[in-house]
Design a protein around this motif. Structure first.
Motif, mmCIF file in Angstrom:
data_model
loop_
_atom_site.group_PDB
_atom_site.id
_atom_site.type_symbol
_atom_site.label_atom_id
_atom_site.label_comp_id
_atom_site.label_asym_id
_atom_site.label_seq_id
_atom_site.Cartn_x
_atom_site.Cartn_y
_atom_site.Cartn_z
ATOM 1 N N GLY A 198 0.783 -1.227 0.000
ATOM 2 C CA GLY A 198 0.000 0.000 0.000
ATOM 3 C C GLY A 198 0.815 1.277 0.000
ATOM 4 N N LEU A 199 2.142 1.177 -0.099
ATOM 5 C CA LEU A 199 3.003 2.361 -0.044
ATOM 6 C C LEU A 199 3.615 2.676 -1.406
ATOM 7 C CD1 LEU A 199 4.947 1.718 3.298
ATOM 8 C CD2 LEU A 199 2.849 3.040 2.955
ATOM 9 N N LYS A 200 3.831 3.970 -1.637
ATOM 10 C CA LYS A 200 4.524 4.429 -2.833
ATOM 11 C C LYS A 200 5.955 4.812 -2.453
ATOM 12 C CE LYS A 200 0.348 6.511 -4.846
ATOM 13 N NZ LYS A 200 -0.273 7.795 -5.270
ATOM 14 N N ILE A 201 6.916 4.310 -3.218
ATOM 15 C CA ILE A 201 8.322 4.656 -2.994
ATOM 16 C C ILE A 201 8.839 5.438 -4.203
ATOM 17 C CG2 ILE A 201 10.672 3.789 -2.725
ATOM 18 C CD1 ILE A 201 9.639 1.480 -1.138
ATOM 19 N N ALA A 202 9.379 6.622 -3.940
ATOM 20 C CA ALA A 202 10.052 7.419 -4.969
ATOM 21 C C ALA A 202 11.554 7.211 -4.807
ATOM 22 C CB ALA A 202 9.704 8.895 -4.821
ATOM 23 N N LEU A 203 12.223 6.836 -5.874
ATOM 24 C CA LEU A 203 13.644 6.496 -5.804
ATOM 25 C C LEU A 203 14.429 7.253 -6.866
ATOM 26 C CD1 LEU A 203 15.243 3.036 -5.266
ATOM 27 C CD2 LEU A 203 15.875 4.337 -7.301
ATOM 28 N N SER A 204 15.525 7.874 -6.431
ATOM 29 C CA SER A 204 16.459 8.535 -7.345
ATOM 30 C C SER A 204 17.871 8.087 -7.005
ATOM 31 C CB SER A 204 16.353 10.062 -7.214
ATOM 32 O OG SER A 204 17.378 10.703 -7.953
ATOM 33 N N SER A 259 9.021 -4.852 -16.714
ATOM 34 C CA SER A 259 8.646 -5.610 -15.519
ATOM 35 C C SER A 259 7.474 -4.983 -14.772
ATOM 36 C CB SER A 259 9.846 -5.714 -14.570
ATOM 37 O OG SER A 259 10.894 -6.449 -15.169
ATOM 38 N N GLY A 260 6.980 -3.856 -15.282
ATOM 39 C CA GLY A 260 5.800 -3.250 -14.694
ATOM 40 C C GLY A 260 6.068 -2.108 -13.734
ATOM 41 N N LEU A 261 7.304 -1.644 -13.641
ATOM 42 C CA LEU A 261 7.629 -0.538 -12.749
ATOM 43 C C LEU A 261 7.566 0.779 -13.507
ATOM 44 C CD1 LEU A 261 8.745 -3.138 -11.362
ATOM 45 C CD2 LEU A 261 10.470 -1.685 -10.302
ATOM 46 N N ASN A 262 7.424 1.878 -12.780
ATOM 47 C CA ASN A 262 7.292 3.212 -13.372
ATOM 48 C C ASN A 262 8.648 3.905 -13.381
ATOM 49 O OD1 ASN A 262 4.210 3.194 -13.348
ATOM 50 N ND2 ASN A 262 4.658 2.919 -11.172
ATOM 51 N N VAL A 263 9.109 4.279 -14.574
ATOM 52 C CA VAL A 263 10.445 4.871 -14.720
ATOM 53 C C VAL A 263 10.344 6.165 -15.510
ATOM 54 C CG1 VAL A 263 12.810 4.518 -15.517
ATOM 55 C CG2 VAL A 263 11.469 2.568 -14.702
ATOM 56 N N PHE A 264 11.075 7.173 -15.039
ATOM 57 C CA PHE A 264 11.108 8.479 -15.704
ATOM 58 C C PHE A 264 12.565 8.910 -15.793
ATOM 59 C CE2 PHE A 264 7.358 7.823 -13.176
ATOM 60 C CZ PHE A 264 6.316 8.084 -14.055
ATOM 61 N N ALA A 265 13.244 8.510 -16.854
ATOM 62 C CA ALA A 265 14.670 8.817 -16.969
ATOM 63 C C ALA A 265 15.176 8.401 -18.331
ATOM 64 C CB ALA A 265 15.469 8.075 -15.880
ATOM 65 N N ILE A 275 10.543 5.662 -10.264
ATOM 66 C CA ILE A 275 12.003 5.591 -10.331
ATOM 67 C C ILE A 275 12.544 6.628 -11.311
ATOM 68 C CG2 ILE A 275 13.934 4.075 -10.928
ATOM 69 C CD1 ILE A 275 11.720 1.754 -10.536
ATOM 70 N N THR A 276 13.634 7.289 -10.912
ATOM 71 C CA THR A 276 14.395 8.124 -11.833
ATOM 72 C C THR A 276 15.869 7.994 -11.485
ATOM 73 O OG1 THR A 276 14.560 10.321 -12.853
ATOM 74 C CG2 THR A 276 14.296 10.253 -10.465
ATOM 75 N N GLY A 277 16.730 8.583 -12.300
ATOM 76 C CA GLY A 277 18.159 8.541 -12.051
ATOM 77 C C GLY A 277 18.596 9.711 -11.194
ATOM 78 N N SER A 278 19.833 9.657 -10.707
ATOM 79 C CA SER A 278 20.372 10.769 -9.918
ATOM 80 C C SER A 278 21.491 11.491 -10.651
ATOM 81 C CB SER A 278 20.894 10.245 -8.569
ATOM 82 O OG SER A 278 21.919 9.290 -8.755
#
Length: 415
Positions: free
Chosen positions: A42-48, A90-96, A71-74
């Motif tokens: 039930g949680l959203k994780i934002a990762l850079s 694989s079904g994940l959300n990526v912006f990069a 997910i995005t890059g740093s």
């Protein structure tokens, strides 16, 4: 909807992810645990974090724990487009994507933050900075976050001191199983992987100038010595300078080292470490690169503004001719050389760092109602768990205290 360069590259990316997974037994074991426990349901994780295969596998492990991943890059030059495609497949959300302009990079960060994350996993502090300055209305959604780097922790400490940090952040880089291994052995190897594959030049017998003698600088200097270089360290901290001397290195000011060095590697986390005076004192053909998080340690802006000629000397190496007739060369635009010109730290090293990340994020989720401090050290039990798992995978057993020994030590500590 994801924003990536080319979804058709997914098979190449998936191969890379599977390769690192094979060499990351800690994360594999945590993935198995997360599949059962679902700590992020039930949680959203934002990762850079630098978006390459090892980071991608961390994202899949977090998703296995029930997280909805954004997910995005740093760093614009460390993103690998095929890996991004593999994650999307694989079904994940990526912006990069690789080579993002500053405007595109900002837009990608915006996509990740605007979803209203519950946990933030950051590398350098860009996500945390953005949510505080541009999306403060989303702060109440945030349980807390994890920071991967020394640079990011410096930013967090400054924010907290100024009363601007509004949610708990775990200082992942301070964990022993992170900085003692990632920063020293990971940076030491991956920096020279990037330099060697990009330049195709020998290191043995040359002068290498390492700016900064923290854990990362120690690793870079140690590996340079192992490659046969004559190593010079520059420092501003007298204690670290003494340590470098006792480790067998020459220590001097940058203005003197500039006259001698063949390779220069900055690892300070500060800005303007190598500037005009140093450039103008360098040998013709000196090669510069940066292993700190941000691209401000080698003053590339000065070179661009003041060189009489600029050219691509080799793929990912820019040449600058100076007014004195000498030329200097910069690898990877002065960005993080081990990722801008390589694949980053070895999988086995990032296995420990990302195990710390994953278990600390789970700790935040589990203790969401009991987090009272904004700067949180990684719990000692997380460090110990990672170390014990790693030793088991290596097939190594260590001694344990007997009850009598524990009682003896406790008696001393009580006094």
């Amino acid at each position: 909807m994801s924003i990536i360069r080319d979804p058709a590259l997914w098979e190449s990316g998936e191969r890379k992810i599977q390769w690192v997974k094979q060499n990351m037994p800690l994360l594999r074991s945590i993935e198995a645990d997360f599949l059962k426990e679902k700590p992020f349901a039930g949680l959203k994780i934002a990762l850079s974090i630098h978006l390459e295969a090892k980071t991608a596998y961390l994202c899949k492990v977090l998703a296995a724990g029930g997280a909805e991943m954004y997910i995005t890059g740093s760093n614009p030059l460390s993103t690998q487009d095929d890996v991004a495609a593999g994650l999307v497949h694989s079904g994940l959300n990526v912006f990069a994507w690789h080579g993002a302009t500053p405007e595109e990079y900002h837009a990608h960060l915006t996509e990740v933050i605007s979803i209203g994350p519950n946990i933030i996993i950051d590398d350098g502090g860009d996500l945390v900075n953005m949510i505080h300055t541009e999306y403060p209305e989303l702060i109440p959604n945030v349980i807390g976050g994890c920071e991967e780097t020394t640079t990011g922790i410096i930013r967090l400490i400054a924010m907290n001191k100024a009363g601007k940090l509004k949610f708990p952040m775990a200082l992942v880089n301070n964990a022993d199983c992170k900085h003692l291994f990632d920063n020293r052995y990971g940076t030491g190897q991956s920096v020279w992987d990037g330099i060697n594959r990009t330049t195709n030049l020998i290191v043995a017998g040359k002068y290498v100038v390492v700016a900064g003698y923290g854990w990362c600088g120690k690793g870079v200097a140690m590996r340079a010595k192992g490659l046969g270089a004559k190593v010079i360290v520059t420092e501003i901290d007298p204690i670290k300078a003494m340590e470098a001397v006792m480790d067998g290195f020459t220590v001097m000011k940058m203005e003197e080292a500039a006259k001698i060095g063949d390779f220069f590697v900055t690892v300070t986390g500060c800005k303007d470490v190598i500037t005009e005076n140093s450039f103008l004192n360098m040998k013709d053909g000196a090669i510069l690169c940066n292993a700190g998080h941000f691209d401000c340690e080698v003053s590339v802006a000065w070179l661009k503004a003041n060189s009489t000629e600029q050219w691509e000397a080799r793929n990912n190496i820019q040449g600058y001719k100076l007014a004195n007739g000498n030329s200097v060369y910069v690898i990877g635009e002065g960005r993080l050389v081990n990722l801008a010109a390589g694949d980053g730290h070895p999988a086995e090293i990032m296995d420990m760092s990302f195990a710390i990340q994953a278990l600390t994020a789970a700790y935040l989720a589990k203790n969401r109602n009991n987090l009272t401090e904004n700067l949180i050290q990684v719990p000692r039990e997380v460090d110990i768990e990672v170390a014990e798992r790693k030793l088991r995978f290596w097939g190594i057993e260590i001694d344990k205290l007997s009850p009598e020994q524990e009682e003896y030590l406790n008696s001393w500590q009580a006094e």
